[in-house]
Design an enzyme around this catalytic site. Structure first.
Site, PDB file in Angstrom:
ATOM      1  N   LYS A 184       0.837  -1.254   0.157  1.00 39.49           N
ATOM      2  CA  LYS A 184       0.125  -0.141   0.035  1.00 39.49           C
ATOM      3  C   LYS A 184       0.866   1.292  -0.026  1.00 39.49           C
ATOM      4  CE  LYS A 184      -3.204  -1.793   3.208  1.00 39.49           C
ATOM      5  NZ  LYS A 184      -3.987  -1.489   4.399  1.00 39.49           N
ATOM      6  N   LYS A 223       2.227   2.690   2.337  1.00 40.22           N
ATOM      7  CA  LYS A 223       1.972   3.383   3.344  1.00 40.22           C
ATOM      8  C   LYS A 223       3.119   3.111   4.550  1.00 40.22           C
ATOM      9  CE  LYS A 223      -3.225   3.543   3.803  1.00 40.22           C
ATOM     10  NZ  LYS A 223      -4.403   3.045   4.515  1.00 40.22           N
TER      11      LYS A 223
HETATM   12  N1  C2G Z   1     -12.645   4.590   7.094  1.00 35.89           N
HETATM   13  C1  C2G Z   1     -13.972   5.223   7.232  1.00 35.89           C
HETATM   14  N2  C2G Z   1     -13.958   6.807   7.581  1.00 35.89           N
HETATM   15  C2  C2G Z   1     -12.686   7.470   7.621  1.00 35.89           C
HETATM   16  C3  C2G Z   1     -11.527   6.717   7.291  1.00 35.89           C
HETATM   17  C4  C2G Z   1     -11.567   5.485   7.069  1.00 35.89           C
HETATM   18  O1  C2G Z   1     -15.144   4.721   7.254  1.00 35.89           O
HETATM   19  N3  C2G Z   1     -13.076   8.636   7.501  1.00 35.89           N
HETATM   20  C5  C2G Z   1     -12.824   3.110   7.119  1.00 35.89           C
HETATM   21  C6  C2G Z   1     -11.950   2.711   5.844  1.00 35.89           C
HETATM   22  O2  C2G Z   1     -13.066   3.006   4.676  1.00 35.89           O
HETATM   23  C7  C2G Z   1     -11.689   1.124   6.132  1.00 35.89           C
HETATM   24  C8  C2G Z   1     -11.338   1.437   7.705  1.00 35.89           C
HETATM   25  O3  C2G Z   1     -12.017   2.693   8.120  1.00 35.89           O
HETATM   26  O4  C2G Z   1     -12.734   0.358   5.969  1.00 35.89           O
HETATM   27  C9  C2G Z   1      -9.727   1.494   7.848  1.00 35.89           C
HETATM   28  O5  C2G Z   1      -9.372   2.346   7.038  1.00 35.89           O
HETATM   29  P1  C2G Z   1      -7.685   2.346   6.527  1.00 35.89           P
HETATM   30  O6  C2G Z   1      -7.035   2.068   7.570  1.00 35.89           O
HETATM   31  O7  C2G Z   1      -7.511   3.638   5.804  1.00 35.89           O
HETATM   32  O8  C2G Z   1      -7.705   1.097   5.779  1.00 35.89           O
HETATM   33  P2  C2G Z   1      -7.229   0.838   4.476  1.00 35.89           P
HETATM   34  O9  C2G Z   1      -5.764   1.367   4.233  1.00 35.89           O
HETATM   35  O10 C2G Z   1      -8.322   1.226   3.495  1.00 35.89           O
HETATM   36  O11 C2G Z   1      -6.968  -0.807   4.255  1.00 35.89           O
HETATM   37  O12 C2G Z   1      -7.574  -5.183   2.596  1.00 35.89           O
HETATM   38  C10 C2G Z   1      -8.054  -3.980   2.871  1.00 35.89           C
HETATM   39  C11 C2G Z   1      -7.005  -2.795   3.381  1.00 35.89           C
HETATM   40  O13 C2G Z   1      -6.554  -3.347   4.233  1.00 35.89           O
HETATM   41  C12 C2G Z   1      -8.137  -1.519   3.682  1.00 35.89           C
END
Ligand code: C2G
Length: 130
Positions: free
Chosen positions: A45, A47
């Site tokens: 990712k 990240k």
């Molecule tokens: N999320 C949310 N609202 C936000 C930020 C995040 O609802 N303002 C949700 C995202 O949609 C996700 C969860 O919180 O469902 C975790 O977000 P992230 O840590 O950014 O996850 P991500 O990097 O999208 O990883 O295999 C799938 C990946 O691991 C998802």
């Protein structure tokens, strides 16, 4: 017992994450959170997390909605996770809308509205501009 699963990095844990976890848990009785490892985040990712996997796991395990935290090490582990943990519902924020529909062969797939105006990136940007 209705079992729910969700995936994420959950770095710099914020209320958008909590809103997602709360709504996911409200769909059932048991919530499995599959937490991206530092290696997966960096290699897959691009990240770089502020908190290590162990610290992010510790934070998630302190949340009342979360029942189990396991590592996410590859994009391909979801079917195995769903089968291994007898999952009924796969949940993600709707920034992933459609991306995991193939999992509907194994369980219900639900995308929940993201919480607006908050993200880990936003937090980092705001702090760096202080
Ligand atoms: N999320 C949310 N609202 C936000 C930020 C995040 O609802 N303002 C949700 C995202 O949609 C996700 C969860 O919180 O469902 C975790 O977000 P992230 O840590 O950014 O996850 P991500 O990097 O999208 O990883 O295999 C799938 C990946 O691991 C998802």
């Amino acid at each position: 017992m209705k079992r729910i699963i969700t995936y994420g990095t959950f770095d710099l844990l914020h209320y958008g994450h909590i809103n997602l976890l709360k709504r996911a848990k409200e769909l059932g009785d048991y919530l499995v959170v599959v937490l991206s490892t530092d290696k997966f985040n960096w290699n897959q990712k691009q990240k770089k997390c502020y908190f290590s996997y162990e610290k992010r796991k510790h934070l998630l395990e302190a949340i009342r909605y979360v029942d189990l935290v396991i590592p996410e090490e590859s994009w391909e582990q979801k079917v195995n996770d769903i089968q291994r943990y007898y999952i009924d519902v796969f949940v993600m924020g709707d920034d992933w809308e459609g991306k995991f529909d193939f999992l509907s062969e194994y369980c219900e797939v639900k995308y929940l509205p993201r919480t607006p105006e908050i993200s880990t990136t936003q937090i980092k940007n705001d702090i760096s501009n202080v």
